[in-house]
Design a protein around this motif. Structure first.
Motif, PDB file in Angstrom:
ATOM      1  N   LEU A  50       1.582  -0.320   0.597  1.00  0.00           N
ATOM      2  CA  LEU A  50       0.296  -0.416   1.056  1.00  0.00           C
ATOM      3  C   LEU A  50      -0.160  -0.363   0.125  1.00  0.00           C
ATOM      4  N   ARG A  89      -4.541  -0.649  -1.106  1.00  0.00           N
ATOM      5  CA  ARG A  89      -5.616  -1.254   0.553  1.00  0.00           C
ATOM      6  C   ARG A  89      -7.087  -0.169   0.073  1.00  0.00           C
ATOM      7  N   VAL A 103      -4.291  -1.268   7.421  1.00  0.00           N
ATOM      8  CA  VAL A 103      -3.149  -1.278   8.138  1.00  0.00           C
ATOM      9  C   VAL A 103      -2.864  -2.324   9.382  1.00  0.00           C
TER      10      VAL A 103
END
Length: 603
Positions: free
Chosen positions: A43, A46, A27
């Motif tokens: 997010l 990922r 992140v």
């Protein structure tokens, strides 16, 4: 040293870098900084196995940039940050969510679909501003009672999980407008659903429901109800009082009859295919003044009432694969009808070549017969290849005049020799041996090879296709649905005129490779098997293929290259375990699906 100098000089990239291996390195700091300004953090995709702590504490901790000796412009003043309102964690590897989610009380959207969650934290109940929660495509077995405290929730997506039970307090979610519970293991619905008076869309498709609670009729705002693929044998009569209902999906259940809908004045679509409905009567239809789609394929309906003409707004009528022997000619007077599917019925007065000319030609024919029907009402209707008479005697009229060899619905293990003896030199063009107990195809069928073009062997116990069938070189239509077939012989490649083949409800685990080489094929019906893959490059070579039905198989993925099969006009893929394309794409129709698949072809 150079990197340190850049950081001191305010290098704009410095905040996006973290030392390798440090928690949360997936992140970037730049995303966190941007989220403080926008209130939104995405997010997704990922490969996160856990959510970094600084995400949960984004509204609490002092930003890193506040500790740096940097000059901020008006756009970078960290002390003017906004609370996080939208958090997207979709398509990661999360197995649990931290109770620290309660540190984000301003969230209105939380999306954690397509992870590996087996449970949800009770702290979700603290997110009192939450309006949309998407936890679909996980492994949830239960829903915490605390979730029922989210009274501002408008959209709750729980589909594709492992839920077998719902909390009794579901009715507390009084502002819910969209609820998707499809593809779970539910056997019943809480009666408190009756309190969801603002619900507009409800899907309980692909569960194990045996009945619907009558209280469901209290959902006065409900416009779309999807109960596809359950175990429903009846529908509560109270459903008929749902005045706002516009779309009702009852496909793939065990219904023996349709309910009446006296109050459903706004109902536009009724989908009840693949049930066991035997009777369609005037009472079922007379109140449905707004109906534009009526889908009743794959049932046991024997007749269509003349009153079907009350459906003046009907645009699509699907009656395929029923037991209908005749149609009311007044059907031709429906002013809006654009699509009429009748294949797979034992129609007497309508020959198969007319069915293939399309809806408008068929309607024109029906209108032309209205006057004939009035002048000679007792005239015996014609017989065709799909006729299913119950008489056991040899029908010489059918053989000589209609060129039909018919021996069906006899539960016979063999076809008597006298049937073939009766043909003699008569040029029989159609054979119907359906609905018997045949374990093998009669060897004497090869005697008909110079004439026969239409063979129906459906609803038998065939486990293989004989070489004699492969010698019927004039064959254009072959119906072998509802048998025990697992493969087709390579010799079928010699059937160079074959246009339509129906292999539905067999036991194929792979797409029969020989079909790729029968280039005259226009329609392949392969639904309700166990096919796990298809070869799109081979399908592209089939330049006449217009219809491909692969519903209810075991396709784990749809190859993007299938989008290049531009001759396809009908591609049916529903009921397979693949995740992409999503159901919303499939619902848009074949053209949209093909376009979507083309967009995913790697360049």
């Amino acid at each position: 040293m150079a990197a340190a100098r850049r950081a001191r000089a305010g290098d704009p990239r410095a905040g996006f870098r973290r030392p390798e291996g440090e928690p949360g390195s997936a992140v970037p700091q730049g995303l966190i900084r941007a989220a403080r300004k926008s209130g939104q953090l995405n997010l997704s995709g990922r490969s996160l196995s856990e959510v970094p702590q600084r995400v949960w504490r984004i509204n609490l901790d002092t930003p890193e940039e506040a500790h740096q000796n940097l000059s901020f412009g008006a756009a970078d003043r960290w002390w003017e940050q906004v609370d996080l309102t939208k958090l997207i964690l979709a398509s990661n590897k999360l197995q649990c969510l931290s109770e620290d989610v309660k540190l984000l009380p301003s969230l209105t959207v939380l999306d954690v679909h397509d992870n590996q969650l087996t449970s949800l934290p009770s702290a979700l109940g603290h997110l009192e501003n939450l309006q949309k929660l998407d936890v679909s495509h996980n492994k949830l077995k239960t829903i915490p009672e605390e979730l029922m405290q989210l009274t501002h929730l408008k959209s709750l997506l729980l589909h594709h999980n492992e839920l077998s039970h719902l909390p009794d307090g579901f009715g507390q979610l009084v502002n819910l407008e969209e609820l998707d519970l499809s593809n779970n293991h539910l056997t019943d619905i809480p009666r408190s659903f009756a309190l969801l008076i603002n619900l507009v869309r409800l899907s309980v498709a692909y569960n194990q429901l045996r009945n619907l609670p009558a209280d469901i009729s209290a959902m006065k705002s409900l416009r779309q109800l999807d109960c596809t693929k359950n175990c429903l044998e009846t529908v509560p009569s109270e459903l008929a009082s749902m005045a706002s209902l516009e779309q009702l999906y009852l496909r793939k259940n065990k219904l023996c009859y349709l309910p009446e809908f006296p109050s459903c004045k706004l109902l536009k679509e009724l989908h009840a295919g693949e049930n066991q409905i035997e009777i369609l009567n005037a009472e079922n239809l007379k109140h449905l003044n707004s109906l534009s789609v009526l889908e009743l394929r794959d049932n046991k309906i024997k007749s269509v009432p003349d009153e079907i003409t009350v459906l003046q707004k009907l645009e699509r009528l699907d009656l395929a694969n029923n037991d209908i022997s005749r149609l009311p000619y007044t059907l031709g007077n429906l002013p809006q009808l654009k699509f009429l599917a009748l294949e797979g019925n034992p129609l007497r007065a309508i020959r198969r070549d007319l069915l293939q000319k399309g809806t408008q030609e068929l309607l024109k024919y029906l209108r032309s017969k209205i006057q004939d029907d009035v002048t000679s009402p007792n005239e015996e209707p014609a017989v065709t290849a799909m006729t299913l008479p119950s008489e056991s005697r040899i029908n010489m009229h059918a053989i000589t005049s209609l060129k039909l060899l018919e021996y069906s619905e006899k539960q016979a293990a063999v076809i008597p020799d006298e049937m073939f003896d009766a043909v003699r030199s008569n040029p029989v063009t159609a054979v119907n041996f359906s609905k018997n107990q045949l374990n093998e195809i009669p060897a004497r069928i090869v005697e008909l090879k110079d004439w026969v073009c239409d063979v129906n062997l459906g609803f038998n116990k065939l486990s293989s296709i004989s070489l004699e069938l492969c010698m019927l070189h004039k064959l254009t239509h072959l119906d072998i649905r509802n048998n025990f077939l697992t493969s087709l012989p390579e010799e079928m490649e010699t059937l160079t005129r074959l246009q339509i083949i129906n292999l539905s409800f067999n036991r194929f685990k792979v797409f029969p490779s020989v079909l790729y080489r029968v280039l005259a094929l226009e329609t392949i019906l392969l639904s309700n098997n166990q096919v796990g893959s298809i070869d799109p490059l081979q399908l592209q070579k089939m330049d006449k293929l217009g219809t491909l039905d692969l519903q209810n198989n075991d396709l784990l993925q749809v190859p993007p290259e299938l989008g290049n099969c531009e001759t396809l006009r009908t591609l049916l893929l529903e009921g397979n375990p693949f995740r992409i394309p999503r159901a919303a794409i499939l619902a848009k129709g074949t053209a949209a699906v093909l376009e979507y698949l083309r967009s995913r072809i790697p360049t």
